[in-house]
Design a protein around this motif. Structure first.
Motif, PDB file in Angstrom:
ATOM      1  N   LYS A 168      15.005 -45.183  25.129  1.00 54.00           N
ATOM      2  CA  LYS A 168      15.614 -46.252  24.267  1.00 54.00           C
ATOM      3  C   LYS A 168      14.632 -47.069  23.823  1.00 54.00           C
ATOM      4  N   ARG A 169      13.564 -47.278  24.508  1.00 52.63           N
ATOM      5  CA  ARG A 169      12.586 -48.115  24.188  1.00 52.63           C
ATOM      6  C   ARG A 169      11.774 -47.621  22.904  1.00 52.63           C
ATOM      7  N   ALA A 170      11.608 -46.202  23.088  1.00 52.46           N
ATOM      8  CA  ALA A 170      10.949 -45.567  21.791  1.00 52.46           C
ATOM      9  C   ALA A 170      11.883 -45.494  20.604  1.00 52.46           C
ATOM     10  N   CYS A 171      13.184 -45.587  20.723  1.00 52.60           N
ATOM     11  CA  CYS A 171      14.169 -45.337  19.613  1.00 52.60           C
ATOM     12  C   CYS A 171      14.226 -47.059  18.921  1.00 52.60           C
ATOM     13  N   LEU A 172      13.839 -47.980  19.855  1.00 55.94           N
ATOM     14  CA  LEU A 172      13.739 -49.365  19.260  1.00 55.94           C
ATOM     15  C   LEU A 172      12.359 -49.769  18.867  1.00 55.94           C
ATOM     16  N   GLY A 173      11.510 -48.791  18.949  1.00 58.65           N
ATOM     17  CA  GLY A 173      10.078 -49.195  18.357  1.00 58.65           C
ATOM     18  C   GLY A 173       9.330 -49.886  19.307  1.00 58.65           C
ATOM     19  N   ARG A 174       9.823 -49.895  20.774  1.00 57.72           N
ATOM     20  CA  ARG A 174       8.833 -50.625  21.653  1.00 57.72           C
ATOM     21  C   ARG A 174       7.777 -49.784  22.244  1.00 57.72           C
ATOM     22  N   ALA A 175       8.013 -48.712  22.159  1.00 60.98           N
ATOM     23  CA  ALA A 175       7.107 -47.434  22.701  1.00 60.98           C
ATOM     24  C   ALA A 175       6.998 -46.463  21.679  1.00 60.98           C
ATOM     25  N   LYS A 176       5.628 -45.872  21.936  1.00 62.94           N
ATOM     26  CA  LYS A 176       5.176 -44.758  20.866  1.00 62.94           C
ATOM     27  C   LYS A 176       6.231 -43.723  20.795  1.00 62.94           C
ATOM     28  N   ARG A 177       6.029 -43.247  19.498  1.00 58.50           N
ATOM     29  CA  ARG A 177       7.168 -42.124  19.231  1.00 58.50           C
ATOM     30  C   ARG A 177       6.430 -40.788  18.935  1.00 58.50           C
ATOM     31  N   ASN A 178       6.772 -39.784  19.358  1.00 59.96           N
ATOM     32  CA  ASN A 178       6.147 -38.535  19.077  1.00 59.96           C
ATOM     33  C   ASN A 178       6.549 -38.037  17.353  1.00 59.96           C
ATOM     34  N   PRO A 179       5.457 -38.165  16.620  1.00 66.20           N
ATOM     35  CA  PRO A 179       5.601 -38.125  15.154  1.00 66.20           C
ATOM     36  C   PRO A 179       6.122 -36.575  15.022  1.00 66.20           C
ATOM     37  N   ALA A 180       6.093 -35.592  15.960  1.00 69.22           N
ATOM     38  CA  ALA A 180       6.423 -34.201  15.606  1.00 69.22           C
ATOM     39  C   ALA A 180       8.073 -34.180  15.694  1.00 69.22           C
ATOM     40  N   ARG A 181       8.500 -35.147  16.264  1.00 65.58           N
ATOM     41  CA  ARG A 181      10.048 -35.208  16.350  1.00 65.58           C
ATOM     42  C   ARG A 181      10.781 -35.711  15.000  1.00 65.58           C
ATOM     43  N   SER A 182      12.011 -35.251  14.804  1.00 65.07           N
ATOM     44  CA  SER A 182      12.636 -35.839  13.733  1.00 65.07           C
ATOM     45  C   SER A 182      12.939 -37.011  13.879  1.00 65.07           C
ATOM     46  N   PRO A 183      13.254 -37.974  12.624  1.00 63.62           N
ATOM     47  CA  PRO A 183      13.797 -39.338  12.733  1.00 63.62           C
ATOM     48  C   PRO A 183      15.255 -39.405  13.531  1.00 63.62           C
ATOM     49  N   GLU A 184      16.150 -38.422  13.523  1.00 61.49           N
ATOM     50  CA  GLU A 184      17.317 -38.468  13.736  1.00 61.49           C
ATOM     51  C   GLU A 184      17.159 -38.292  15.524  1.00 61.49           C
ATOM     52  N   TYR A 185      16.025 -37.894  15.936  1.00 57.25           N
ATOM     53  CA  TYR A 185      16.081 -37.682  17.630  1.00 57.25           C
ATOM     54  C   TYR A 185      15.773 -39.424  18.028  1.00 57.25           C
ATOM     55  N   TYR A 186      15.292 -40.239  17.240  1.00 61.08           N
ATOM     56  CA  TYR A 186      15.247 -41.638  17.650  1.00 61.08           C
ATOM     57  C   TYR A 186      16.197 -42.523  17.149  1.00 61.08           C
ATOM     58  N   SER A 187      17.265 -42.060  16.536  1.00 62.57           N
ATOM     59  CA  SER A 187      18.484 -42.799  16.122  1.00 62.57           C
ATOM     60  C   SER A 187      19.314 -43.282  17.094  1.00 62.57           C
ATOM     61  N   LEU A 188      19.738 -44.507  17.383  1.00 63.87           N
ATOM     62  CA  LEU A 188      20.770 -44.839  18.451  1.00 63.87           C
ATOM     63  C   LEU A 188      22.058 -45.041  17.723  1.00 63.87           C
ATOM     64  N   LYS A 189      22.219 -44.677  16.330  1.00 69.82           N
ATOM     65  CA  LYS A 189      23.442 -44.454  15.805  1.00 69.82           C
ATOM     66  C   LYS A 189      24.391 -43.576  16.139  1.00 69.82           C
ATOM     67  N   ASP A 190      25.681 -43.672  16.642  1.00 67.47           N
ATOM     68  CA  ASP A 190      26.585 -43.206  17.035  1.00 67.47           C
ATOM     69  C   ASP A 190      26.324 -42.712  18.709  1.00 67.47           C
ATOM     70  N   ARG A 191      25.635 -43.388  19.235  1.00 66.99           N
ATOM     71  CA  ARG A 191      25.375 -43.188  20.671  1.00 66.99           C
ATOM     72  C   ARG A 191      25.936 -44.163  21.654  1.00 66.99           C
ATOM     73  N   PRO A 192      26.638 -43.903  22.565  1.00 66.81           N
ATOM     74  CA  PRO A 192      26.992 -45.100  23.675  1.00 66.81           C
ATOM     75  C   PRO A 192      25.786 -45.870  23.956  1.00 66.81           C
ATOM     76  N   ARG A 193      26.100 -47.160  24.268  1.00 65.93           N
ATOM     77  CA  ARG A 193      24.917 -48.141  24.657  1.00 65.93           C
ATOM     78  C   ARG A 193      25.191 -48.565  26.109  1.00 65.93           C
TER      79      ARG A 193
END
Length: 103
Positions: free
Chosen positions: A78-103
């Motif tokens: 979740k921190r990576a999705c919100l931009g507070r942690a480093k993301r893996n650039p090899a992953r698709s942007p959809e992997y880090y999307s919080l849209k349509d996910r329970p909170r």
């Protein structure tokens, strides 16, 4: 004689090691690796039931660290999705999307 000190040092070590481990696992394997951590925790718990008293304490600490690390894995994602942690650039942007996910 020094069992309490050793148990405290092991607990301190487990806490200190599992945070970077969770960051590494989330970056390289993603949150889908959660079941490996739970499985290792359950193995530690099962072995602690049949181990000597001191080893049982150490395995219980390890199991607790693994279970807490499993929760941290989802929080790290979740921190990576919100931009507070480093993301893996090899992953698709959809992997880090919080849209349509329970909170």
């Amino acid at each position: 004689m020094f069992k309490g000190l050793i148990v405290g040092l092991v607990a301190f070590f487990v806490v200190g090691v599992f945070h970077p481990l969770v960051v590494f696992v989330e970056y390289h394997f993603g949150k889908r690796a959660w079941w490996v951590m739970v499985l290792l925790a359950l193995i530690c718990l099962a072995v602690s039931l049949v181990s000597s008293e001191f080893l049982s304490l150490l395995l219980g600490i390890m199991a607790a660290g693994l279970l807490w690390g499993t929760l941290e894995l989802f929080w790290q994602h979740k921190r990576a999705c919100l931009g507070r942690a480093k993301r893996n650039p090899a992953r698709s942007p959809e992997y880090y999307s919080l849209k349509d996910r329970p909170r």
